[in-house]
Design a protein around this motif. Structure first.
Motif, PDB file in Angstrom:
ATOM      1  N   PHE A  85       0.820  -1.209   0.000  1.00 37.49           N
ATOM      2  CA  PHE A  85       0.000   0.000   0.000  1.00 37.49           C
ATOM      3  C   PHE A  85       0.857   1.263   0.000  1.00 37.49           C
ATOM      4  N   GLU A  86       2.093   1.178   0.469  1.00 39.17           N
ATOM      5  CA  GLU A  86       2.991   2.322   0.306  1.00 39.17           C
ATOM      6  C   GLU A  86       3.219   2.593  -1.173  1.00 39.17           C
ATOM      7  N   LEU A  87       3.443   1.536  -1.941  1.00 36.61           N
ATOM      8  CA  LEU A  87       3.638   1.682  -3.382  1.00 36.61           C
ATOM      9  C   LEU A  87       2.368   2.202  -4.057  1.00 36.61           C
ATOM     10  N   PHE A  88       1.228   1.611  -3.704  1.00 35.56           N
ATOM     11  CA  PHE A  88      -0.012   2.001  -4.367  1.00 35.56           C
ATOM     12  C   PHE A  88      -0.412   3.431  -3.994  1.00 35.56           C
ATOM     13  N   ILE A 154      -9.558   8.615 -19.400  1.00 35.87           N
ATOM     14  CA  ILE A 154     -10.330   9.201 -18.300  1.00 35.87           C
ATOM     15  C   ILE A 154     -11.429   8.262 -17.803  1.00 35.87           C
ATOM     16  N   ALA A 155     -12.154   7.627 -18.693  1.00 33.74           N
ATOM     17  CA  ALA A 155     -13.239   6.735 -18.263  1.00 33.74           C
ATOM     18  C   ALA A 155     -12.697   5.596 -17.411  1.00 33.74           C
ATOM     19  N   ALA A 156     -11.560   5.042 -17.798  1.00 36.09           N
ATOM     20  CA  ALA A 156     -10.963   3.950 -17.021  1.00 36.09           C
ATOM     21  C   ALA A 156     -10.453   4.453 -15.678  1.00 36.09           C
ATOM     22  N   ILE A 157      -9.868   5.659 -15.653  1.00 36.53           N
ATOM     23  CA  ILE A 157      -9.376   6.240 -14.404  1.00 36.53           C
ATOM     24  C   ILE A 157     -10.526   6.428 -13.424  1.00 36.53           C
ATOM     25  N   GLU A 158     -11.631   6.977 -13.897  1.00 31.05           N
ATOM     26  CA  GLU A 158     -12.770   7.226 -13.016  1.00 31.05           C
ATOM     27  C   GLU A 158     -13.393   5.920 -12.526  1.00 31.05           C
ATOM     28  N   ALA A 159     -13.494   4.928 -13.397  1.00 32.01           N
ATOM     29  CA  ALA A 159     -14.062   3.646 -12.989  1.00 32.01           C
ATOM     30  C   ALA A 159     -13.173   2.957 -11.958  1.00 32.01           C
ATOM     31  N   SER A 160     -11.857   3.027 -12.171  1.00 31.72           N
ATOM     32  CA  SER A 160     -10.917   2.421 -11.236  1.00 31.72           C
ATOM     33  C   SER A 160     -10.986   3.092  -9.866  1.00 31.72           C
ATOM     34  N   TYR A 161     -11.001   4.417  -9.852  1.00 31.36           N
ATOM     35  CA  TYR A 161     -11.064   5.137  -8.579  1.00 31.36           C
ATOM     36  C   TYR A 161     -12.386   4.865  -7.871  1.00 31.36           C
ATOM     37  N   ASP A 162     -13.464   4.787  -8.613  1.00 30.73           N
ATOM     38  CA  ASP A 162     -14.767   4.469  -8.028  1.00 30.73           C
ATOM     39  C   ASP A 162     -14.739   3.096  -7.355  1.00 30.73           C
ATOM     40  N   GLU A 163     -14.096   2.130  -8.005  1.00 33.70           N
ATOM     41  CA  GLU A 163     -13.996   0.787  -7.417  1.00 33.70           C
ATOM     42  C   GLU A 163     -13.147   0.819  -6.152  1.00 33.70           C
ATOM     43  N   PHE A 164     -12.035   1.560  -6.194  1.00 33.51           N
ATOM     44  CA  PHE A 164     -11.195   1.651  -5.000  1.00 33.51           C
ATOM     45  C   PHE A 164     -11.966   2.259  -3.836  1.00 33.51           C
ATOM     46  N   LEU A 165     -12.690   3.351  -4.081  1.00 29.09           N
ATOM     47  CA  LEU A 165     -13.461   3.974  -3.012  1.00 29.09           C
ATOM     48  C   LEU A 165     -14.458   2.988  -2.406  1.00 29.09           C
ATOM     49  N   SER A 166     -15.132   2.223  -3.247  1.00 24.82           N
ATOM     50  CA  SER A 166     -16.124   1.259  -2.749  1.00 24.82           C
ATOM     51  C   SER A 166     -15.465   0.194  -1.889  1.00 24.82           C
ATOM     52  N   LEU A 167     -14.301  -0.297  -2.312  1.00 25.37           N
ATOM     53  CA  LEU A 167     -13.609  -1.343  -1.561  1.00 25.37           C
ATOM     54  C   LEU A 167     -13.059  -0.817  -0.243  1.00 25.37           C
ATOM     55  N   ASP A 244      -5.277 -14.544   9.547  1.00 28.95           N
ATOM     56  CA  ASP A 244      -6.701 -14.556   9.217  1.00 28.95           C
ATOM     57  C   ASP A 244      -7.096 -13.177   8.693  1.00 28.95           C
ATOM     58  N   LEU A 245      -6.653 -12.869   7.487  1.00 27.54           N
ATOM     59  CA  LEU A 245      -6.889 -11.541   6.931  1.00 27.54           C
ATOM     60  C   LEU A 245      -8.369 -11.356   6.611  1.00 27.54           C
ATOM     61  N   PRO A 246      -8.920 -10.191   6.919  1.00 30.49           N
ATOM     62  CA  PRO A 246     -10.318  -9.916   6.576  1.00 30.49           C
ATOM     63  C   PRO A 246     -10.535  -9.950   5.059  1.00 30.49           C
ATOM     64  N   ASP A 247     -11.707 -10.380   4.651  1.00 32.08           N
ATOM     65  CA  ASP A 247     -12.030 -10.407   3.221  1.00 32.08           C
ATOM     66  C   ASP A 247     -11.874  -9.028   2.587  1.00 32.08           C
ATOM     67  N   THR A 248     -12.135  -7.981   3.370  1.00 38.36           N
ATOM     68  CA  THR A 248     -12.093  -6.635   2.800  1.00 38.36           C
ATOM     69  C   THR A 248     -10.676  -6.213   2.431  1.00 38.36           C
ATOM     70  N   ILE A 249      -9.674  -6.631   3.206  1.00 44.39           N
ATOM     71  CA  ILE A 249      -8.290  -6.282   2.857  1.00 44.39           C
ATOM     72  C   ILE A 249      -7.817  -7.137   1.682  1.00 44.39           C
ATOM     73  N   VAL A 250      -8.280  -8.389   1.627  1.00 44.88           N
ATOM     74  CA  VAL A 250      -7.951  -9.256   0.491  1.00 44.88           C
ATOM     75  C   VAL A 250      -8.542  -8.670  -0.793  1.00 44.88           C
ATOM     76  N   MET A 253      -6.377  -5.833  -1.936  1.00 46.47           N
ATOM     77  CA  MET A 253      -5.142  -6.337  -2.526  1.00 46.47           C
ATOM     78  C   MET A 253      -5.397  -6.921  -3.918  1.00 46.47           C
ATOM     79  N   ARG A 254      -6.524  -7.611  -4.089  1.00 46.94           N
ATOM     80  CA  ARG A 254      -6.869  -8.145  -5.407  1.00 46.94           C
ATOM     81  C   ARG A 254      -7.058  -7.008  -6.408  1.00 46.94           C
ATOM     82  N   PHE A 255      -7.710  -5.938  -5.959  1.00 50.93           N
ATOM     83  CA  PHE A 255      -7.889  -4.775  -6.829  1.00 50.93           C
ATOM     84  C   PHE A 255      -6.540  -4.212  -7.279  1.00 50.93           C
ATOM     85  N   ILE A 256      -5.588  -4.076  -6.346  1.00 51.49           N
ATOM     86  CA  ILE A 256      -4.272  -3.556  -6.702  1.00 51.49           C
ATOM     87  C   ILE A 256      -3.580  -4.492  -7.691  1.00 51.49           C
ATOM     88  N   ALA A 257      -3.719  -5.800  -7.472  1.00 49.74           N
ATOM     89  CA  ALA A 257      -3.090  -6.769  -8.370  1.00 49.74           C
ATOM     90  C   ALA A 257      -3.652  -6.659  -9.787  1.00 49.74           C
TER      91      ALA A 257
END
Length: 270
Positions: A85-88, A154-167, A244-250, A253-257
């Motif tokens: 997350f430092e990198l991201f 731009i459309a991809a940037i906005e969609a990606s940021y929207d997904e990050f905010l939701s996660l 036992d990592l929470p599903d939300t952090i996984v 991480m999947r989103f970043i991958a």
């Protein structure tokens, strides 16, 4: 952006500091000659040491001063997540930060002119300021394009940021910070873009409050020395279990991958 990362760390760690603008006489006459360029952030330590770069500032303080929390968890898994997350935070959120700052002049421009004025070196007259702002902001607009912000992306940037905010919003429903009960390296890195551009600037600031109010509250919590846990009153300062990592952090991480790892691999290949 990177000053926001360092400032948040100093506040959350309870380390007293005085903040000066790059336009101050101290910076112009003492700091800039020492580092040979104008850049933020720069820390002058209690013994006069000068440390430049947000990542180095955090590590310097973690080594030399007794803050409230360690910068990195001890568990190797959680430490690895912190580095991810430092990198991201430092790189992966640059495109939405630059897009939402520089592509909405009808909403953002007056605010940006006021903010940039605070950074101007002393002696610039009000008559000269508009041309200085145009030059400085023009450089940043070019930087945004060099980072890959253009009409096609731009459309991809906005969609990606929207997904990050939701996660991240889903994660913060269960935990006050990225890895549980106190901030760690990943929180400070995310704080850079999420506060400096995406919370403070009018266009993305409204977007964050509307779509991800818990993320906005996390930004506010990261900017205070006190914990301000109105939404996590039963939380402890313990970190999440490494086994036992929470599903939300996984999910984050999947989103970043999926979203950011291909870019990193392309940089390495190049």
């Amino acid at each position: 952006l990177y000053a926001a990362k360092a400032r948040s760390y100093l506040r959350k760690q309870g380390l007293p500091f005085e903040e000066l603008s790059v336009g101050s006489a101290t910076y112009q006459e003492h700091v800039q000659p020492a580092i040979h360029r104008m850049i933020m952030p720069v820390l002058q330590g209690s013994e006069g040491e000068i440390v430049q770069d947000g990542a180095d500032i955090l590590r310097f303080c973690d080594k030399h001063y007794a803050g409230k929390y360690p910068l990195l968890p001890e568990a190797p898994v959680l430490k690895s997540i912190s580095y991810l997350f430092e990198l991201f935070g430092g790189e992966g959120l640059l495109r939405p930060a630059m897009h939402y700052r520089w592509n909405f002049d009808d909403i953002n421009l007056d605010f940006l002119k006021s903010e940039f004025r605070c950074l101007a070196p002393p002696g610039i007259s009000e008559a000269d300021w508009p041309s200085v702002f145009d030059f400085a902001s023009g450089r940043m607009r070019k930087a945004a394009k060099s980072f890959g912000v253009n009409d096609e992306s731009i459309a991809a940037i906005e969609a990606s940021y929207d997904e990050f905010l939701s996660l991240f919003e889903a994660h913060l429903k269960q935990h006050p910070y990225l890895l549980g009960g106190h901030p760690t390296l990943g929180d400070y890195a995310l704080m850079g873009p999420l506060y400096a551009h995406l919370y403070r600037d009018p266009k993305p600031g409204l977007l964050m409050r509307q779509k991800a109010p818990l993320v906005a509250r996390w930004v506010e919590r990261m900017n205070t020395a006190e914990e301000n846990w109105a939404d996590h009153q039963d939380a402890s300062t313990d970190l999440i279990p490494a086994t036992d990592l929470p599903d939300t952090i996984v999910a984050l991480m999947r989103f970043i991958a999926e979203d950011f790892l291909p870019e990193m691999l392309a940089h390495i290949d190049f």
